[in-house]
Write an enzyme that holds these catalytic residues in place. Structure first.
Site, PDB file in Angstrom:
ATOM      1  N   SER A 154       0.832  -1.193   0.000  1.00  0.00           N
ATOM      2  CA  SER A 154       0.000   0.000   0.000  1.00  0.00           C
ATOM      3  C   SER A 154       0.877   1.256   0.000  1.00  0.00           C
ATOM      4  O   SER A 154       1.708   1.427  -0.889  1.00  0.00           O
ATOM      5  CB  SER A 154      -0.975  -0.040   1.178  1.00  0.00           C
ATOM      6  OG  SER A 154      -1.972   0.946   1.054  1.00  0.00           O
ATOM      7  N   ASP A 247      -9.475  -3.747  -6.171  1.00  0.00           N
ATOM      8  CA  ASP A 247      -8.778  -2.707  -5.411  1.00  0.00           C
ATOM      9  C   ASP A 247      -8.695  -1.447  -6.265  1.00  0.00           C
ATOM     10  O   ASP A 247      -8.338  -1.522  -7.455  1.00  0.00           O
ATOM     11  CB  ASP A 247      -7.371  -3.203  -5.054  1.00  0.00           C
ATOM     12  CG  ASP A 247      -6.521  -2.209  -4.279  1.00  0.00           C
ATOM     13  OD1 ASP A 247      -7.059  -1.183  -3.813  1.00  0.00           O
ATOM     14  OD2 ASP A 247      -5.311  -2.469  -4.130  1.00  0.00           O
ATOM     15  N   HIS A 277      -7.999  -4.840  -1.259  1.00  0.00           N
ATOM     16  CA  HIS A 277      -6.818  -4.155  -0.750  1.00  0.00           C
ATOM     17  C   HIS A 277      -6.552  -4.581   0.696  1.00  0.00           C
ATOM     18  O   HIS A 277      -7.454  -4.690   1.504  1.00  0.00           O
ATOM     19  CB  HIS A 277      -7.020  -2.640  -0.808  1.00  0.00           C
ATOM     20  CG  HIS A 277      -5.805  -1.862  -0.437  1.00  0.00           C
ATOM     21  ND1 HIS A 277      -4.778  -1.637  -1.321  1.00  0.00           N
ATOM     22  CD2 HIS A 277      -5.440  -1.275   0.731  1.00  0.00           C
ATOM     23  CE1 HIS A 277      -3.831  -0.942  -0.727  1.00  0.00           C
ATOM     24  NE2 HIS A 277      -4.210  -0.710   0.524  1.00  0.00           N
TER      25      HIS A 277
END
Length: 308
Positions: A154, A247, A277
């Protein structure tokens, strides 16, 4: 794209990552939330290792993991946690740091970079680069054999990608870069942003909130913020890019993989269909997390073999 059954179960309980009114998130509330982790039990076991030590790298807090008792020099993986540059910590990702050390057989250095909004861009990127540079400068301290890889998920994937091109430009040769569901473009204008804007864990609105907290008034085209905007990716370290099929960040990550390959950089893009995600950090919820970690570990071991 249909959700994986485990992902469907997850988003039924957690349709949004922050699950709160963003307008109410002042600094006091952000700091309070940093001390909470409702998913702690799903992050995996805190496997006992013979070597876990907190240190600093030029003032940046780090935690070093090693899965064996020997003093042989080993490859090093520098890990950058996720959390939108606002949340997350070495402590919250302790289970993952231990797991990576076991799966890769490497020394894992987990970085407690500074968080926004108290420390906006480029503080986190500066801390990431400081640690990578220190590992190259002090290999004996880290018991490094000279093979250094970066890995982030991320927002941490963003920091890993930025550190990778900074290393290239400084003449430091990374063995590999692993980018898991990374943030790579502050434009937030891809098809996946529209398709998965709400109800898939990380909402598009939440991602915009994270970028605003970190970036402030920075130029969204600055490659330290948006690595996809890097003028040339030629000469970067080989890469493994892991994406989740459902995502908002999927398309920019896959575009980055294609851009690397187009510049002659060995790059593999692996999409986990139906995943959302953050799956990589939650092996207690997602079987795909174990599959992804095994694949990442294998790719790192292959990169070290090729570098030796």
């Amino acid at each position: 794209m249909p959700l994986h059954p485990q992902a469907r179960e997850y988003v039924a309980l957690h349709p949004s990552d922050l699950d709160t009114d963003l307008a109410t998130l002042d600094l006091a509330k952000i700091q309070e939330m940093r001390g909470q982790d409702t998913l702690a039990a799903q992050r995996g076991p805190l496997t006992r290792l013979p070597f876990v030590r907190d240190e600093t790298a030029e003032g940046v807090p780090i935690r070093i993991y090693r899965a064996d008792r020997g003093d042989d020099r080993l490859p090093v993986v520098v890990y950058f946690h996720g959390g939108g540059w606002v949340f997350g910590s070495v402590k919250r990702n302790d289970a993952l740091g231990r797991d990576l050390a076991i799966r890769t057989g490497a020394v894992v250095v987990s970085v407690d970079y500074r968080l926004a909004p108290e420390h906006p861009f480029p503080a986190a990127a500066d801390d990431a680069w400081t640690v990578v540079r220190d590992i190259f400068a002090r290999p004996a301290f880290y018991q490094s054999d000279g093979a250094v890889a970066v890995l982030g998920d991320s927002a941490g994937g963003n920091l890993a990608a930025v550190a990778a091109w900074q290393a290239r430009d400084a003449g430091l040769r990374l063995a590999h870069q692993v980018l898991v569901c990374p943030v790579l473009d502050a434009a937030m204008d891809t098809a996946s942003y529209r398709e998965f804007a709400k109800g898939f864990g990380l909402d598009a609105e939440e991602m915009a909130w994270f970028v605003a907290r970190y970036a402030g008034g920075a130029d969204p085209a600055d490659p330290r913020l948006s690595p996809l905007r890097l003028p040339s990716p030629a000469g970067l370290a080989s890469a493994t890019v892991v994406t989740a099929g459902c995502d908002v960040l999927r398309d920019e990550a896959e575009a980055y993989g294609r851009r690397l390959a187009g510049a002659g950089v060995p790059a593999e893009v692996l999409r986990f269909d139906g995943a959302v995600h953050g799956f990589f950090g939650l092996p207690g919820l997602f079987d795909q997390a174990i599959e992804a970690r095994e694949h990442v570990a294998a790719r790192l071991r292959q990169a070290w073999e090729e570098a030796s």
